[in-house]
Design an enzyme around this catalytic site. Structure first.
Site, mmCIF file in Angstrom:
data_model
loop_
_atom_site.group_PDB
_atom_site.id
_atom_site.type_symbol
_atom_site.label_atom_id
_atom_site.label_comp_id
_atom_site.label_asym_id
_atom_site.label_seq_id
_atom_site.Cartn_x
_atom_site.Cartn_y
_atom_site.Cartn_z
ATOM 1 N N ARG A 74 0.850 -1.200 0.000
ATOM 2 C CA ARG A 74 0.000 0.000 0.000
ATOM 3 C C ARG A 74 0.882 1.244 0.000
ATOM 4 O O ARG A 74 1.307 1.726 1.048
ATOM 5 C CB ARG A 74 -0.906 -0.024 1.243
ATOM 6 N N GLN A 98 -8.153 -7.870 -8.501
ATOM 7 C CA GLN A 98 -8.086 -6.432 -8.802
ATOM 8 C C GLN A 98 -6.640 -6.027 -9.099
ATOM 9 O O GLN A 98 -5.714 -6.383 -8.378
ATOM 10 C CB GLN A 98 -8.617 -5.673 -7.570
ATOM 11 N N ARG A 103 1.650 -6.779 -9.288
ATOM 12 C CA ARG A 103 1.993 -6.170 -7.986
ATOM 13 C C ARG A 103 2.049 -7.194 -6.853
ATOM 14 O O ARG A 103 2.415 -6.844 -5.731
ATOM 15 C CB ARG A 103 1.002 -5.050 -7.648
ATOM 16 N N HIS A 185 0.723 2.818 -10.338
ATOM 17 C CA HIS A 185 -0.221 3.308 -9.314
ATOM 18 C C HIS A 185 0.504 4.189 -8.297
ATOM 19 O O HIS A 185 0.549 3.892 -7.092
ATOM 20 C CB HIS A 185 -0.854 2.095 -8.624
ATOM 21 N N ASP A 230 -11.916 9.515 -7.478
ATOM 22 C CA ASP A 230 -11.495 8.285 -8.161
ATOM 23 C C ASP A 230 -11.923 8.422 -9.622
ATOM 24 O O ASP A 230 -13.038 8.089 -9.992
ATOM 25 C CB ASP A 230 -12.157 7.062 -7.495
ATOM 26 N N GLU A 290 -1.855 8.328 -11.438
ATOM 27 C CA GLU A 290 -1.493 7.004 -11.957
ATOM 28 C C GLU A 290 -1.517 7.005 -13.492
ATOM 29 O O GLU A 290 -2.574 6.952 -14.102
ATOM 30 C CB GLU A 290 -2.494 5.970 -11.425
HETATM 31 O O1 LIG Z 1 -7.098 -1.085 -2.914
HETATM 32 P P1 LIG Z 1 -6.414 -1.278 -4.235
HETATM 33 O O2 LIG Z 1 -6.779 -2.579 -4.897
HETATM 34 O O3 LIG Z 1 -4.942 -1.096 -4.136
HETATM 35 O O4 LIG Z 1 -6.957 -0.137 -5.182
HETATM 36 C C1 LIG Z 1 -6.825 1.212 -4.850
HETATM 37 C C2 LIG Z 1 -7.458 2.117 -5.905
HETATM 38 O O5 LIG Z 1 -6.780 1.929 -7.116
HETATM 39 C C3 LIG Z 1 -7.185 2.810 -8.197
HETATM 40 O O6 LIG Z 1 -6.795 4.107 -7.964
HETATM 41 C C4 LIG Z 1 -8.663 2.705 -8.454
HETATM 42 O O7 LIG Z 1 -9.105 3.700 -9.363
HETATM 43 C C5 LIG Z 1 -9.455 2.788 -7.183
HETATM 44 O O8 LIG Z 1 -10.813 2.489 -7.486
HETATM 45 C C6 LIG Z 1 -8.928 1.822 -6.141
HETATM 46 O O9 LIG Z 1 -9.666 1.953 -4.961
#
Ligand SMILES: O=P(O)(O)OC[C@H]1O[C@H](O)[C@H](O)[C@@H](O)[C@@H]1O
Length: 316
Positions: A74, A98, A103, A185, A230, A290
């Site tokens: 993070r 996601q 990563r 990111h 966002d 990003e």
């Molecule tokens: O919590 P993560 O999977 O690291 O994602 C963190 C963030 O990443 C990006 O910026 C997306 O646009 C967000 O929608 C998401 O919340």
């Protein structure tokens, strides 16, 4: 490309002038320049966790970030590949988590190249490049099953005075095409989010993820962060997005062959909901800008390659 033999973990000292230093302990690679600039990259995710200019930190890293390879880190610069956000249904990436597997995989450190442009005195190297590689061999069985393409990634992180460049080279080593998205990111640290302005968004349409992914036109050139943001700004005509603090330039993000940029700040409610986001009021001291290719998909034909990246400039 990524089969290149591992290189020594430290550069040998030279008599020609101040030299960069590089150290690798098998988990993290650290490089420093005589100018006081430095970078730290975890092999887990090839995540840059620190980038300092003149000894001052440019990146935000959660004090609760998992550094043991159990979860995406993070903060810093996580690399997103081959899908951004939750993978869509009925797509080749559907079984991936996601932001994909890059990563959360262990990358290989491929070695170091330093170069001299003469800016820091005769004979001194003033930039240093660290290369990292990822192939199906580095993926967990689950990830390899979930996305079974034959690919290779080479990720190059180049540190120079006041600058950090990250470039991703994607190759399709197989005999069928694949689709991917990618993004850096980057979490930047800022002294006070209420003093931040993001510029370079003029005329860019964006998808607002907190407004049911509806599309909007950016009004004016500047974005202030006053709540959860966002947004996916897509197909930029201009290359540079800048963070200003008190109207003074702080950081520039310059895209190279990447058309989109996500701006994210989870704000108070979002930070509360993210277990590894700490301190909880850290949203006041960070902003994600990003750079990526995330609006739609890039199709890479068999044996084809794609290269894109970003150059970050610090005004600290
Ligand atoms: O919590 P993560 O999977 O690291 O994602 C963190 C963030 O990443 C990006 O910026 C997306 O646009 C967000 O929608 C998401 O919340």
């Amino acid at each position: 490309m990524v089969d290149r033999a591992h290189k020594p973990s430290a550069l040998s000292p030279s008599t020609t002038g101040p030299q960069p230093t590089v150290h690798s302990d098998g988990k993290k690679v650290t490089a420093s320049l005589p100018s006081g600039d430095s970078v730290e990259v975890m092999l887990y995710g090839a995540t840059v966790i620190s980038w300092k200019s003149n000894g001052k930190e440019n990146l935000w890293l959660s004090s609760n970030a998992h550094m043991d390879g159990s979860k995406a880190i993070r903060g810093g610069v996580p690399v997103v590949f081959p899908n951004f956000g939750p993978a869509p249904k009925n797509h080749a990436t559907s079984a991936l988590p996601q932001h994909g597997f890059a990563r959360i995989s262990n990358w290989e450190y491929l070695g170091t190249t330093s170069s001299e442009s003469g800016d820091q005195g005769k004979g001194s190297d003033d930039s240093i490049r660290l290369d990292f590689g990822l192939t199906p061999n580095n993926l967990s069985d689950d990830m390899r099953k979930a996305w079974s393409y034959d690919f290779s990634l080479q990720y190059s992180v180049t540190l120079s005075k006041d600058g950090l460049q990250t470039m991703l080279n994607v190759r399709n080593q197989g005999d069928k095409p694949f689709d991917f998205q990618t993004l850096f990111h980057t979490y930047f640290t800022v002294p006070d989010i209420s003093k931040v302005k993001v510029t370079g968004l003029s005329g860019v349409r964006y998808i607002d993820k907190i407004l049911n992914a509806t599309e909007h036109d950016s009004k004016g050139n500047d974005l202030r962060i006053e709540g959860t943001v966002d947004r996916v700004y897509k197909s930029f005509p201009q290359d540079t997005t800048s963070i200003l603090v008190d109207d003074k330039p702080r950081l520039d993000v310059i895209r190279d062959n990447m058309q989109d940029t996500v701006i994210w700040n989870p704000w108070k409610e979002g930070a509360e909901a993210i277990a590894d986001f700490a301190p909880k009021d850290g949203y006041k001291n960070m902003i994600c800008v990003e750079a990526g290719a995330v609006n739609g998909w890039i199709t890479l034909e068999a044996q084809d390659g794609f290269e894109a990246g970003q150059a970050l400039k610090s005004h600290l």
